[in-house]
Design a protein around this motif. Sequence first.
Motif, PDB file in Angstrom:
ATOM      1  N   LEU A 143       0.831  -1.201   0.000  1.00 11.38           N
ATOM      2  CA  LEU A 143       0.000   0.000   0.000  1.00 11.38           C
ATOM      3  C   LEU A 143       0.871   1.259   0.000  1.00 11.38           C
ATOM      4  O   LEU A 143       0.494   2.277  -0.604  1.00 11.38           O
ATOM      5  N   ALA A 144       2.025   1.210   0.652  1.00  7.11           N
ATOM      6  CA  ALA A 144       2.926   2.359   0.630  1.00  7.11           C
ATOM      7  C   ALA A 144       3.572   2.533  -0.741  1.00  7.11           C
ATOM      8  O   ALA A 144       3.839   3.658  -1.173  1.00  7.11           O
ATOM      9  N   GLU A 145       3.806   1.430  -1.440  1.00  7.30           N
ATOM     10  CA  GLU A 145       4.404   1.494  -2.772  1.00  7.30           C
ATOM     11  C   GLU A 145       3.438   2.090  -3.782  1.00  7.30           C
ATOM     12  O   GLU A 145       3.845   2.845  -4.675  1.00  7.30           O
ATOM     13  N   ALA A 146       2.167   1.755  -3.656  1.00  5.70           N
ATOM     14  CA  ALA A 146       1.146   2.260  -4.586  1.00  5.70           C
ATOM     15  C   ALA A 146      -0.108   2.583  -3.785  1.00  5.70           C
ATOM     16  O   ALA A 146      -1.012   1.747  -3.669  1.00  5.70           O
ATOM     17  N   PRO A 147      -0.186   3.775  -3.209  1.00  9.12           N
ATOM     18  CA  PRO A 147      -1.346   4.108  -2.352  1.00  9.12           C
ATOM     19  C   PRO A 147      -2.681   4.047  -3.085  1.00  9.12           C
ATOM     20  O   PRO A 147      -3.696   3.672  -2.501  1.00  9.12           O
ATOM     21  N   LEU A 148      -2.689   4.427  -4.361  1.00  8.24           N
ATOM     22  CA  LEU A 148      -3.930   4.421  -5.141  1.00  8.24           C
ATOM     23  C   LEU A 148      -4.172   3.084  -5.827  1.00  8.24           C
ATOM     24  O   LEU A 148      -5.124   2.944  -6.585  1.00  8.24           O
ATOM     25  N   ALA A 149      -3.307   2.115  -5.590  1.00  4.66           N
ATOM     26  CA  ALA A 149      -3.456   0.740  -6.099  1.00  4.66           C
ATOM     27  C   ALA A 149      -3.298   0.679  -7.612  1.00  4.66           C
ATOM     28  O   ALA A 149      -2.374   0.060  -8.115  1.00  4.66           O
ATOM     29  N   ASN A 150      -4.213   1.317  -8.367  1.00  2.76           N
ATOM     30  CA  ASN A 150      -4.144   1.310  -9.824  1.00  2.76           C
ATOM     31  C   ASN A 150      -4.171  -0.104 -10.387  1.00  2.76           C
ATOM     32  O   ASN A 150      -3.584  -0.388 -11.430  1.00  2.76           O
ATOM     33  N   GLY A 151      -4.833  -1.022  -9.676  1.00  2.00           N
ATOM     34  CA  GLY A 151      -4.927  -2.396 -10.151  1.00  2.00           C
ATOM     35  C   GLY A 151      -3.763  -3.276  -9.763  1.00  2.00           C
ATOM     36  O   GLY A 151      -3.740  -4.463 -10.104  1.00  2.00           O
ATOM     37  N   ARG A 152      -2.806  -2.748  -9.047  1.00  2.00           N
ATOM     38  CA  ARG A 152      -1.633  -3.546  -8.705  1.00  2.00           C
ATOM     39  C   ARG A 152      -1.897  -4.447  -7.504  1.00  2.00           C
ATOM     40  O   ARG A 152      -1.405  -5.581  -7.456  1.00  2.00           O
ATOM     41  N   THR A 153      -2.622  -3.968  -6.527  1.00  2.35           N
ATOM     42  CA  THR A 153      -2.957  -4.767  -5.347  1.00  2.35           C
ATOM     43  C   THR A 153      -4.244  -5.532  -5.621  1.00  2.35           C
ATOM     44  O   THR A 153      -5.284  -4.937  -5.924  1.00  2.35           O
ATOM     45  N   ILE A 154      -4.187  -6.858  -5.502  1.00  2.98           N
ATOM     46  CA  ILE A 154      -5.320  -7.730  -5.831  1.00  2.98           C
ATOM     47  C   ILE A 154      -5.683  -8.516  -4.579  1.00  2.98           C
ATOM     48  O   ILE A 154      -5.094  -9.574  -4.303  1.00  2.98           O
ATOM     49  N   PRO A 155      -6.646  -8.054  -3.782  1.00  2.00           N
ATOM     50  CA  PRO A 155      -7.045  -8.818  -2.598  1.00  2.00           C
ATOM     51  C   PRO A 155      -7.906 -10.023  -2.986  1.00  2.00           C
ATOM     52  O   PRO A 155      -8.796  -9.923  -3.825  1.00  2.00           O
ATOM     53  N   VAL A 156      -7.629 -11.152  -2.365  1.00  2.00           N
ATOM     54  CA  VAL A 156      -8.402 -12.384  -2.573  1.00  2.00           C
ATOM     55  C   VAL A 156      -8.872 -12.866  -1.205  1.00  2.00           C
ATOM     56  O   VAL A 156      -8.047 -13.177  -0.333  1.00  2.00           O
ATOM     57  N   LEU A 157     -10.178 -12.924  -1.019  1.00  2.00           N
ATOM     58  CA  LEU A 157     -10.766 -13.284   0.270  1.00  2.00           C
ATOM     59  C   LEU A 157     -11.163 -14.758   0.245  1.00  2.00           C
ATOM     60  O   LEU A 157     -11.839 -15.206  -0.682  1.00  2.00           O
ATOM     61  N   LYS A 158     -10.766 -15.499   1.264  1.00  2.00           N
ATOM     62  CA  LYS A 158     -11.069 -16.933   1.345  1.00  2.00           C
ATOM     63  C   LYS A 158     -11.349 -17.316   2.794  1.00  2.00           C
ATOM     64  O   LYS A 158     -10.573 -16.973   3.696  1.00  2.00           O
ATOM     65  N   ASP A 159     -12.460 -18.037   2.994  1.00  2.00           N
ATOM     66  CA  ASP A 159     -12.849 -18.556   4.311  1.00  2.00           C
ATOM     67  C   ASP A 159     -13.024 -17.438   5.341  1.00  2.00           C
ATOM     68  O   ASP A 159     -12.778 -17.644   6.550  1.00  2.00           O
ATOM     69  N   LEU A 160     -13.433 -16.269   4.895  1.00  2.00           N
ATOM     70  CA  LEU A 160     -13.680 -15.146   5.781  1.00  2.00           C
ATOM     71  C   LEU A 160     -14.981 -14.458   5.387  1.00  2.00           C
ATOM     72  O   LEU A 160     -15.397 -14.516   4.220  1.00  2.00           O
ATOM     73  N   GLU A 161     -15.618 -13.815   6.360  1.00  2.00           N
ATOM     74  CA  GLU A 161     -16.785 -13.007   6.067  1.00  2.00           C
ATOM     75  C   GLU A 161     -16.354 -11.606   5.673  1.00  2.00           C
ATOM     76  O   GLU A 161     -15.213 -11.187   5.914  1.00  2.00           O
ATOM     77  N   ARG A 162     -17.286 -10.894   5.099  1.00  2.00           N
ATOM     78  CA  ARG A 162     -16.959  -9.557   4.606  1.00  2.00           C
ATOM     79  C   ARG A 162     -16.548  -8.619   5.734  1.00  2.00           C
ATOM     80  O   ARG A 162     -15.699  -7.737   5.543  1.00  2.00           O
ATOM     81  N   LYS A 163     -17.105  -8.810   6.906  1.00  2.00           N
ATOM     82  CA  LYS A 163     -16.778  -7.925   8.027  1.00  2.00           C
ATOM     83  C   LYS A 163     -15.337  -8.092   8.472  1.00  2.00           C
ATOM     84  O   LYS A 163     -14.778  -7.210   9.157  1.00  2.00           O
ATOM     85  N   ASP A 164     -14.696  -9.226   8.117  1.00  2.00           N
ATOM     86  CA  ASP A 164     -13.309  -9.473   8.499  1.00  2.00           C
ATOM     87  C   ASP A 164     -12.311  -8.939   7.473  1.00  2.00           C
ATOM     88  O   ASP A 164     -11.099  -9.091   7.663  1.00  2.00           O
ATOM     89  N   TYR A 165     -12.816  -8.336   6.412  1.00  2.00           N
ATOM     90  CA  TYR A 165     -11.937  -7.767   5.387  1.00  2.00           C
ATOM     91  C   TYR A 165     -11.109  -6.640   6.004  1.00  2.00           C
ATOM     92  O   TYR A 165     -11.650  -5.758   6.678  1.00  2.00           O
ATOM     93  N   PRO A 166      -9.769  -6.639   5.839  1.00  2.00           N
ATOM     94  CA  PRO A 166      -8.918  -5.633   6.498  1.00  2.00           C
ATOM     95  C   PRO A 166      -9.344  -4.208   6.159  1.00  2.00           C
ATOM     96  O   PRO A 166      -9.662  -3.895   5.006  1.00  2.00           O
ATOM     97  N   ARG A 167      -9.327  -3.372   7.152  1.00  2.00           N
ATOM     98  CA  ARG A 167      -9.733  -1.977   6.955  1.00  2.00           C
ATOM     99  C   ARG A 167      -8.814  -1.256   5.981  1.00  2.00           C
ATOM    100  O   ARG A 167      -9.230  -0.340   5.274  1.00  2.00           O
TER     101      ARG A 167
END
Length: 264
Positions: free
Chosen positions: A203-227
């Motif tokens: 996140l520090a390398e690319a604060p605006l992401a621009n498609g570079r950071t790809i989060p993949v959620l597995k075995d977690l509920e939406r409320k557990d998604y990192p802030r």
Amino acid sequence: MLLLLVILEDPSRRTQGLMHPPSLLRRPTPASQERFPTGDRQLSSALPAMAGWFRRLLHKPKPSSVARSRAAGVEAASSPSSSSSLAESAGYSPSTSLTRSVRPSATSTLDINASGSARWAKSYDVCICHSEVDLELVEELVSYLEGQPESFRCFLQLRDAVPGRAVVTELCDAVQNSHCWVMLITPGFLRDPWCKYQMHQALAEAPLANGRTIPVLKDLERKDYPRELRNLYYIYMALKENCFRQIRDTVVRYLQELCRSGTE
């Protein structure tokens, strides 16, 4: 109609406190005509015609329910719904989702693999951040990506880290030397401090992401998604094959934009 009934009221027909309305269909007799003032004889002569008009109005047949339903069907068929027209004008279809796959064309693939493209400015195409308990799944993902026609270069810490170097140095170099970062967010990821450290580095390398950071959620509920990643859409791994394909298409799309901007 109330005015007409008041005019036609005959006081002689009141019996025992009850008022009987006069017949609208009977032509008035000369005796009844004499009861009207001289100035109202034209009105009395027009009453039979008015009574016939009211009778035809009351007995006018109503359209059947079948006819009304057919008319409604024709109207609905002739004018599309507002929701459909808005969706079509915006370029969306009912089957479109936030994580829809992007199918790269053959020419785009050739541009990515060109020797002079911006893709080769970094050592890796994808860096996968994961916990040790998810290593088996990550190895399947790496095998899938490296077996694609684009031959993606993946950084896998267990395989590509230099022995004897500091963990912090390896994690930072992996982030800086990769185009995209896949965050495999599982219960083990949330418990691993090194995974969170690498996530913050990305996140520090690319604060605006621009498609570079790809989060993949597995075995977690939406409320557990990192802030820290709440401003980014994530891929939910329900079916492994679909998730792998979405990751691949996202990386291809970023590399296409990178190569296109480099040529411009």
